[in-house]
Design a protein around this motif. Structure first.
Motif, PDB file in Angstrom:
ATOM      1  N   UNK A   1      33.734  30.480  21.208  1.00 46.84           N
ATOM      2  CA  UNK A   1      33.276  29.608  19.931  1.00 46.84           C
ATOM      3  C   UNK A   1      33.104  30.405  18.427  1.00 46.84           C
ATOM      4  N   UNK A   2      34.275  32.033  19.199  1.00 52.24           N
ATOM      5  CA  UNK A   2      34.314  33.142  18.639  1.00 52.24           C
ATOM      6  C   UNK A   2      32.417  33.941  18.131  1.00 52.24           C
ATOM      7  N   UNK A   3      31.904  33.380  18.903  1.00 50.11           N
ATOM      8  CA  UNK A   3      30.093  34.474  19.107  1.00 50.11           C
ATOM      9  C   UNK A   3      30.761  35.005  20.924  1.00 50.11           C
ATOM     10  N   UNK A   4      29.828  36.012  20.429  1.00 46.48           N
ATOM     11  CA  UNK A   4      29.659  36.650  21.918  1.00 46.48           C
ATOM     12  C   UNK A   4      27.882  36.482  22.319  1.00 46.48           C
ATOM     13  N   UNK A   5      27.926  36.463  23.632  1.00 45.66           N
ATOM     14  CA  UNK A   5      26.863  36.060  24.523  1.00 45.66           C
ATOM     15  C   UNK A   5      26.376  37.006  25.788  1.00 45.66           C
ATOM     16  N   UNK A   6      25.706  37.993  25.167  1.00 46.53           N
ATOM     17  CA  UNK A   6      25.327  39.149  26.222  1.00 46.53           C
ATOM     18  C   UNK A   6      23.713  38.309  27.035  1.00 46.53           C
ATOM     19  N   UNK A   7      23.981  38.804  28.213  1.00 46.18           N
ATOM     20  CA  UNK A   7      22.693  38.016  28.922  1.00 46.18           C
ATOM     21  C   UNK A   7      21.636  38.879  28.443  1.00 46.18           C
ATOM     22  N   UNK A   8      20.055  38.409  28.843  1.00 50.27           N
ATOM     23  CA  UNK A   8      18.469  39.191  28.158  1.00 50.27           C
ATOM     24  C   UNK A   8      19.105  39.653  26.868  1.00 50.27           C
ATOM     25  N   UNK A   9      17.630  40.061  26.109  1.00 54.74           N
ATOM     26  CA  UNK A   9      17.430  40.532  25.488  1.00 54.74           C
ATOM     27  C   UNK A   9      17.984  41.927  24.823  1.00 54.74           C
ATOM     28  N   UNK A  10      18.921  42.131  24.319  1.00 52.92           N
ATOM     29  CA  UNK A  10      19.726  43.312  23.871  1.00 52.92           C
ATOM     30  C   UNK A  10      19.918  43.602  22.666  1.00 52.92           C
ATOM     31  N   UNK A  11      18.973  42.872  22.082  1.00 47.26           N
ATOM     32  CA  UNK A  11      19.480  42.564  20.570  1.00 47.26           C
ATOM     33  C   UNK A  11      18.960  44.597  20.103  1.00 47.26           C
ATOM     34  N   UNK A  12      18.325  45.256  20.379  1.00 41.61           N
ATOM     35  CA  UNK A  12      18.311  46.766  20.177  1.00 41.61           C
ATOM     36  C   UNK A  12      19.704  47.893  20.250  1.00 41.61           C
ATOM     37  N   UNK A  13      20.129  47.039  21.501  1.00 42.11           N
ATOM     38  CA  UNK A  13      20.918  47.967  21.752  1.00 42.11           C
ATOM     39  C   UNK A  13      22.500  47.936  21.533  1.00 42.11           C
ATOM     40  N   UNK A  14      22.611  46.851  21.046  1.00 46.01           N
ATOM     41  CA  UNK A  14      23.416  45.570  20.886  1.00 46.01           C
ATOM     42  C   UNK A  14      23.704  46.560  19.428  1.00 46.01           C
ATOM     43  N   UNK A  15      22.292  45.877  18.498  1.00 47.04           N
ATOM     44  CA  UNK A  15      22.309  46.880  16.973  1.00 47.04           C
ATOM     45  C   UNK A  15      23.488  47.755  16.558  1.00 47.04           C
TER      46      UNK A  15
END
Length: 108
Positions: free
Chosen positions: A79-93
């Protein structure tokens, strides 16, 4: 007349026009990419969701692949969103800021 339509009415002129609800835009209107953690409806598994990217189709899939490689995990585009398995918010940021996006961590 459907229940989802919104009738615009004026007491001095009567019915003016009938408007249908507008579909939500693919990206966010403010140009900020938001990353949050979500686990509801996933059997307790946590995913990091990236929303508000001004990309679509192949460009979005390509960015998702790059982010999955940066985190060393799997994921999907839904739905136009990217879902990454696990809590990787800092790496993604960090990865998205390096790519030139304005990023905010949202939610818990």
């Amino acid at each position: 007349m459907s229940k989802e339509s919104k009738l615009v009415y004026s007491t001095d002129r009567g019915r003016i026009k009938e408007t249908a609800p507008q579909p939500e835009a693919q990206g966010s209107a403010d140009g900020i990419v938001r990353i949050w953690r979500e686990s509801k409806g996933r059997g307790g598994k946590t995913v990091s969701v990236v929303k508000g990217l001004p990309l679509a189709g192949a460009e979005l899939k390509s960015l998702a692949k790059t982010l999955k490689q940066a985190c060393g995990t799997g994921g999907a585009v839904k739905d136009g969103q990217i879902e990454i398995q696990g809590d990787h918010r800092e790496t993604l940021k960090a990865a998205l800021e390096k790519a030139g996006y304005t990023v905010k961590l949202a939610g818990g």
